[in-house]
Write a protein that holds these residues in place. Structure first.
Motif, PDB file in Angstrom:
ATOM      1  N   LYS A 191       0.829  -1.213   0.000  1.00  0.00           N
ATOM      2  CA  LYS A 191       0.000   0.000   0.000  1.00  0.00           C
ATOM      3  C   LYS A 191       0.857   1.254   0.000  1.00  0.00           C
ATOM      4  CE  LYS A 191      -4.334  -1.434   2.129  1.00  0.00           C
ATOM      5  NZ  LYS A 191      -5.117  -1.350   3.351  1.00  0.00           N
ATOM      6  N   VAL A 192       1.978   1.205   0.733  1.00  0.00           N
ATOM      7  CA  VAL A 192       2.863   2.367   0.779  1.00  0.00           C
ATOM      8  C   VAL A 192       3.483   2.592  -0.594  1.00  0.00           C
ATOM      9  CG1 VAL A 192       5.039   3.221   1.711  1.00  0.00           C
ATOM     10  CG2 VAL A 192       3.360   2.181   3.234  1.00  0.00           C
ATOM     11  N   LEU A 193       3.957   1.511  -1.227  1.00  0.00           N
ATOM     12  CA  LEU A 193       4.660   1.662  -2.499  1.00  0.00           C
ATOM     13  C   LEU A 193       3.727   2.116  -3.610  1.00  0.00           C
ATOM     14  CD1 LEU A 193       7.060  -1.400  -2.378  1.00  0.00           C
ATOM     15  CD2 LEU A 193       7.483   0.967  -1.719  1.00  0.00           C
ATOM     16  N   THR A 194       2.447   1.681  -3.569  1.00  0.00           N
ATOM     17  CA  THR A 194       1.508   2.115  -4.603  1.00  0.00           C
ATOM     18  C   THR A 194       0.906   3.471  -4.273  1.00  0.00           C
ATOM     19  OG1 THR A 194      -0.132   0.781  -3.453  1.00  0.00           O
ATOM     20  CG2 THR A 194       0.825  -0.151  -5.446  1.00  0.00           C
ATOM     21  N   GLY A 195       1.227   4.025  -3.098  1.00  0.00           N
ATOM     22  CA  GLY A 195       0.742   5.365  -2.756  1.00  0.00           C
ATOM     23  C   GLY A 195      -0.639   5.373  -2.133  1.00  0.00           C
ATOM     24  N   LEU A 196      -1.171   4.172  -1.800  1.00  0.00           N
ATOM     25  CA  LEU A 196      -2.505   4.136  -1.191  1.00  0.00           C
ATOM     26  C   LEU A 196      -2.437   4.544   0.278  1.00  0.00           C
ATOM     27  CD1 LEU A 196      -3.806   0.822  -2.759  1.00  0.00           C
ATOM     28  CD2 LEU A 196      -4.594   3.133  -3.251  1.00  0.00           C
ATOM     29  N   LEU A 197      -1.283   4.304   0.914  1.00  0.00           N
ATOM     30  CA  LEU A 197      -1.127   4.667   2.324  1.00  0.00           C
ATOM     31  C   LEU A 197       0.186   5.437   2.464  1.00  0.00           C
ATOM     32  CD1 LEU A 197      -2.200   4.143   5.310  1.00  0.00           C
ATOM     33  CD2 LEU A 197      -0.431   2.400   5.389  1.00  0.00           C
ATOM     34  N   PRO A 198       0.141   6.770   2.580  1.00  0.00           N
ATOM     35  CA  PRO A 198       1.385   7.533   2.723  1.00  0.00           C
ATOM     36  C   PRO A 198       2.122   7.104   3.995  1.00  0.00           C
ATOM     37  CG  PRO A 198      -0.461   8.980   2.234  1.00  0.00           C
ATOM     38  CD  PRO A 198      -1.026   7.627   2.526  1.00  0.00           C
ATOM     39  N   PRO A 199       3.444   6.880   3.903  1.00  0.00           N
ATOM     40  CA  PRO A 199       4.197   6.461   5.082  1.00  0.00           C
ATOM     41  C   PRO A 199       4.337   7.606   6.078  1.00  0.00           C
ATOM     42  CG  PRO A 199       5.679   6.853   3.252  1.00  0.00           C
ATOM     43  CD  PRO A 199       4.289   7.021   2.715  1.00  0.00           C
ATOM     44  N   VAL A 200       4.576   7.267   7.349  1.00  0.00           N
ATOM     45  CA  VAL A 200       4.777   8.329   8.342  1.00  0.00           C
ATOM     46  C   VAL A 200       6.248   8.742   8.389  1.00  0.00           C
ATOM     47  CG1 VAL A 200       2.810   7.811   9.819  1.00  0.00           C
ATOM     48  CG2 VAL A 200       4.926   6.594  10.176  1.00  0.00           C
TER      49      VAL A 200
END
Lengths: 536, 318
Positions: free
Chosen positions: A318-327
């Motif tokens: 999800k982070v790599l596809t941009g669905l969940l921005p990392p903190v």
């Protein structure tokens, strides 16, 4: 041991509207015996298991044969008669415990429902036995657990609670319908050992249904191989494993064996990484699920991310596809920083990273034609249209091994493996450099899953793709991944070339994952469980 | 859970305030005003102007809204322009009448609807299910005045069992007034029962394909018990919502039935007030309808959470 069979099915035939689901299947089961039913999805295993209880799903009809428990034919005693057998003489353990428990009822009420309804026990007796069973099944604080609702309990615990629900009425026959398929390898191992213990302690007979021959071989005395609703072969466990008579059985047995790596080795100097992930941290609300994950993905490389459910591997996708921005942390594509959310990424950046989901049933719009599904990214990202688009769609379908005529079909007309091929074609349509594969084969049967893996390896060869391959199946990892990262609760436990990660000295968690993968050797389950208790 | 209810209550309050704005603005958009209506055609421009000033109709809209809201907060619904009496005095008995009719109808129709819905779901696809479906569709399709006149024709004119007028006087005894209300209750029950019954059936059947329902069958639970013990609690949320909608309709939407049976309810009062341009009365009625709608929806939202253990227990995050 020459007893009369406790369950006898003769010439069973089950039909749906137009086709025959089960055709002329006969089986017998004696007290204390475990019969394994094995086959791909659509082989009719579950349909037979349910028929053993005199039950047919909506749309299916039992149209021929006999189902005898002792001397009584369940087909001849009416609905009320059958209700008296279910839960009392024969009980069922379903595949997904999470879906098979009523979300609006406490566990104890569901576990005690059958003995109370059939007046086998008083309410106090039933509740006491339920709590005792939960304790025997290794669940912590059974008294409190019994009072919980299903959503408050983990999947592995629910699966054990369902086993308790099945044996509470002391049935003579237990039907296990893929009871460990939805579990992690490590949890599966424990549940398998418990099932084996229950069958022995309750002196019950069991039908054990699975698509995984290795799992069945640990429990079954005899195995029946099914295909397309017909029996292929029936034999003792040892005979099926060592001397299969039919080619189909031989293919099933052989499948687990070729654990040789399938992928082409990487060049000594792979050049700069395509995707560079540095110290990425991610969270849902206040809960940290990824803590400082770092990895480099090179061109033409397959990087496996493994771990149990809840380890954070899908969150990484999800982070790599941009669905969940990392903190925290950085992600760079070809050395340039990649914006965090997909909304702020450029069309070019979006095109270069594509995703293949775990469940093709849910990731393809059932109302769209295959041509439209596959053509959409090509039109959107590459601006193709008209005849150019159509020929590109045909090219893509050919690439994943599907005929061009499939462009006019819709997902419900396709099998699971064909749907996953369509999902791969859709991902390829944007001509990406990186494919993120989130458990792309875990919903598929073994032989089909193998085909998909071979396809992915071939595509990597032809197109120079990089894969980030998320999975919990270590068998797959050793066959296709150049490098591997092992995640435990969001933290990196081990990372490196696959052979090194799985060579001694191993991290205890990695070893635990590795030894939990079921093997076809007889006695494997006992050996592993014995080793585990020693380590504890 | 407590937080959820607090948010719901706050949202209800916001909705209520927007309802007051809408009611006030909408009633002021009505053509003509009370002054022209009361004084009639013979009024000279001078008397009209003086009368308007006396009623405060010349103040700016915002100022009049503020004053109206301020009075409302102090429990003052204002004075009727036509009768010059406090609205609260007239509206109270009307509201009681309406609530009595709605309450009695609900008492009959809600258990009936849910019972028939369960029955229909339990016998899905049988003749009984089809008869219930046809009955429900017929009841929904006939306009309410048609059902009402049909009932009057049969039970009042031909058979003479019930009065054709349902006017209730304070001096009537309980049974006497109940007797007078039977026909409007039946007419209303026909309409709302059908709707709620269909929703109950659909909600239950949509749950019936879940694996835990199959599990219940495989434990040897009979179909009736599977539906009431396993399916119904999981189908409760949409059923509660449609019941609340229909109860709100019973308070708000029964003008036609009140007029047909000459029942002295709130709806009739409001229609009269609109005809006479008695703006404060229209506003007061509109506000009460708004409160009924918002309140019932609030209750249904909260109940839907209470019946669902997943939403009931505090959210621990993941």
């Amino acid at each position: 041991m020459a007893q009369d069979p406790i369950l006898e099915i003769r010439n069973l035939r089950i039909e749906a509207q137009e086709h025959v689901l089960v055709d002329d299947v006969s089986l017998t089961l004696r007290r204390g015996e475990v019969l394994g039913l094995i086959g791909e999805s659509g082989a009719g295993k579950s349909t037979i298991a349910l028929a053993a209880m005199g039950y047919a799903r909506a749309g299916c009809r039992i149209t021929g044969g006999e189902i005898r428990i002792d001397a009584t034919d369940l087909r001849r005693i009416g609905v009320t008669g059958r209700q008296g057998y279910r839960g009392v003489r024969i009980a069922y353990v379903a595949q997904s415990a999470a879906a098979s428990f009523n979300p609006a009822m406490r566990l104890v009420d569901q576990i005690c429902e059958s003995p109370l309804r059939h007046r086998q026990m008083t309410k106090a007796e039933a509740q006491a036995r339920a709590v005792a069973l939960l304790g025997r099944l290794g669940l912590p604080d059974p008294q409190a657990l019994a009072r919980k609702y299903p959503h408050e309990v983990s999947g592995g615990q629910l699966q054990r609670a369902m086993a308790a629900m099945a044996v509470i009425g002391r049935p003579d026959i237990l039907v296990f319908d893929e009871p460990t398929t939805a579990l992690d390898v490590t949890t599966q191992l424990e549940v398998l050992a418990l099932i084996k213990k229950i069958i022995a302690e309750e002196h019950s007979a069991a039908l054990y249904i699975s698509h995984d021959l290795a799992v069945v071989s640990q429990l079954a005395d005899r195995i029946m191989v099914l295909r397309g609703g017909k029996m292929v072969e029936l034999g003792t466990c040892a005979q099926i494993l060592t001397a299969p008579r039919e080619c189909y059985t031989a293919a099933l047995v052989a499948e687990r064996d070729h654990s040789q790596p399938m992928m082409r080795p990487l060049p000594a100097d792979p050049g700069p990484p395509v995707l560079r992930v540095q110290k990425v941290e991610a969270a849902y609300g206040r809960t940290r699920v990824l803590q400082g994950v770092t990895l480099d993905l090179h061109r033409g490389e397959t990087f496996a991310v493994v771990g149990e459910s809840g380890s954070g591997k899908s969150t990484l996708a999800k982070v790599l596809t941009g669905l969940l921005p990392p903190v925290a942390g950085r992600v760079a594509l070809d050395g340039r920083p990649l914006p965090e959310g997909y909304r702020s990424r450029s069309a070019e950046e979006l095109r270069r990273i594509q995703l293949i989901h775990q469940l093709p049933d849910m990731s393809l719009n059932p109302r769209q034609s295959i041509g439209k599904i596959v053509g959409r990214p090509a039109a959107l990202r590459l601006g193709l249209k008209g005849a150019g688009l159509r020929s590109r769609v045909e090219e893509l379908l050919a690439l994943v091994g599907l005929p061009a005529a499939f462009a006019d079909r819709q997902p419900p007309q396709l099998s699971g493996g064909q749907k996953q091929r369509v999902a791969i074609a859709r991902a390829l349509a944007a001509e990406p450099d990186i494919l993120i594969c989130d458990e792309p084969t875990s919903a598929l049967d073994q032989l089909i899953a193998d085909d998909i893996l071979r396809l992915l390896v071939r595509l990597q060869d032809e197109l120079g793709l990089s894969y980030l391959f998320i999975t919990h199946d270590l068998g797959i990892v050793r066959r296709i991944a150049h490098r591997t990262l092992v995640l435990l609760q969001g933290q990196t436990v081990a990372v490196g070339p696959t052979a090194e990660v799985f060579a001694e000295p191993m991290h205890p968690y990695t070893r635990n994952l590795l030894v939990s993968v079921p093997q076809m050797k007889p006695g494997w389950l006992e050996a592993v469980m014995a080793e585990k208790t020693v380590h504890k | 859970m407590g937080r959820y209810i607090a948010i719901r209550l706050a949202l209800g309050l916001v909705t209520l305030i927007s309802v007051t704005v809408l009611v006030f603005v909408a009633t002021n958009l009505l053509p003509g005003d009370a002054a022209t209506e009361i004084l009639g055609r013979g009024a000279t421009p001078e008397t009209l102007a003086r009368f308007r000033e006396q009623l405060g109709l010349d103040d700016p809209l915002v100022l009049r809204y503020g004053k109206w809201l301020w009075d409302l907060l102090h429990g003052d619904l204002g004075q009727s322009l036509t009768t010059q009496t406090p609205i609260a005095e007239t509206i109270w008995p009307r509201l009681v009448s309406t609530l009595r009719l709605a309450g009695l109808t609900a008492l009959v129709s809600v258990p009936l609807a849910i019972g028939l819905g369960i029955l229909s779901a339990a016998h899905e696809g049988t003749a009984l299910d089809r008869v219930l479906a046809i009955g429900a569709l017929a009841a929904i399709s006939f306009p309410e005045f048609f059902t009402a006149y049909l009932l009057i024709l049969v039970f009042s004119v031909k058979l003479g069992w019930f009065p054709n007028l349902s006017t209730i006087f304070p001096e009537m005894g309980f049974w006497e007034s109940l007797h007078a209300m039977v026909l409007p209750i039946v007419a209303l029950a026909c309409l709302v029962t059908a709707h709620m019954m269909r929703m109950t059936r659909t909600s239950i059947l949509s749950v019936m394909s879940q694996p835990y329902i199959e599990m219940a069958f495989l434990k040897g639970v009979p179909r009736g018990a599977v539906i009431t013990r396993h399916a119904l609690p999981n189908a409760a949320a949409p059923i509660i919502a449609v019941v609340a909608m229909n109860l709100a309709y019973l308070v708000v939407g029964i003008v036609v039935i009140e007029v047909v049976f000459v029942y002295p309810g709130l709806g009739q009062y409001m229609v009269d007030a609109v005809a006479k341009r008695d703006i404060p009365v229209v506003q007061a009625c509109g506000l009460i309808f708004g409160i009924a709608f918002i309140g019932l929806n609030l209750v249904s939202d909260i109940l839907a959470v209470l019946v669902n253990p997943r939403l009931r227990s505090p959210n621990r995050g993941r």
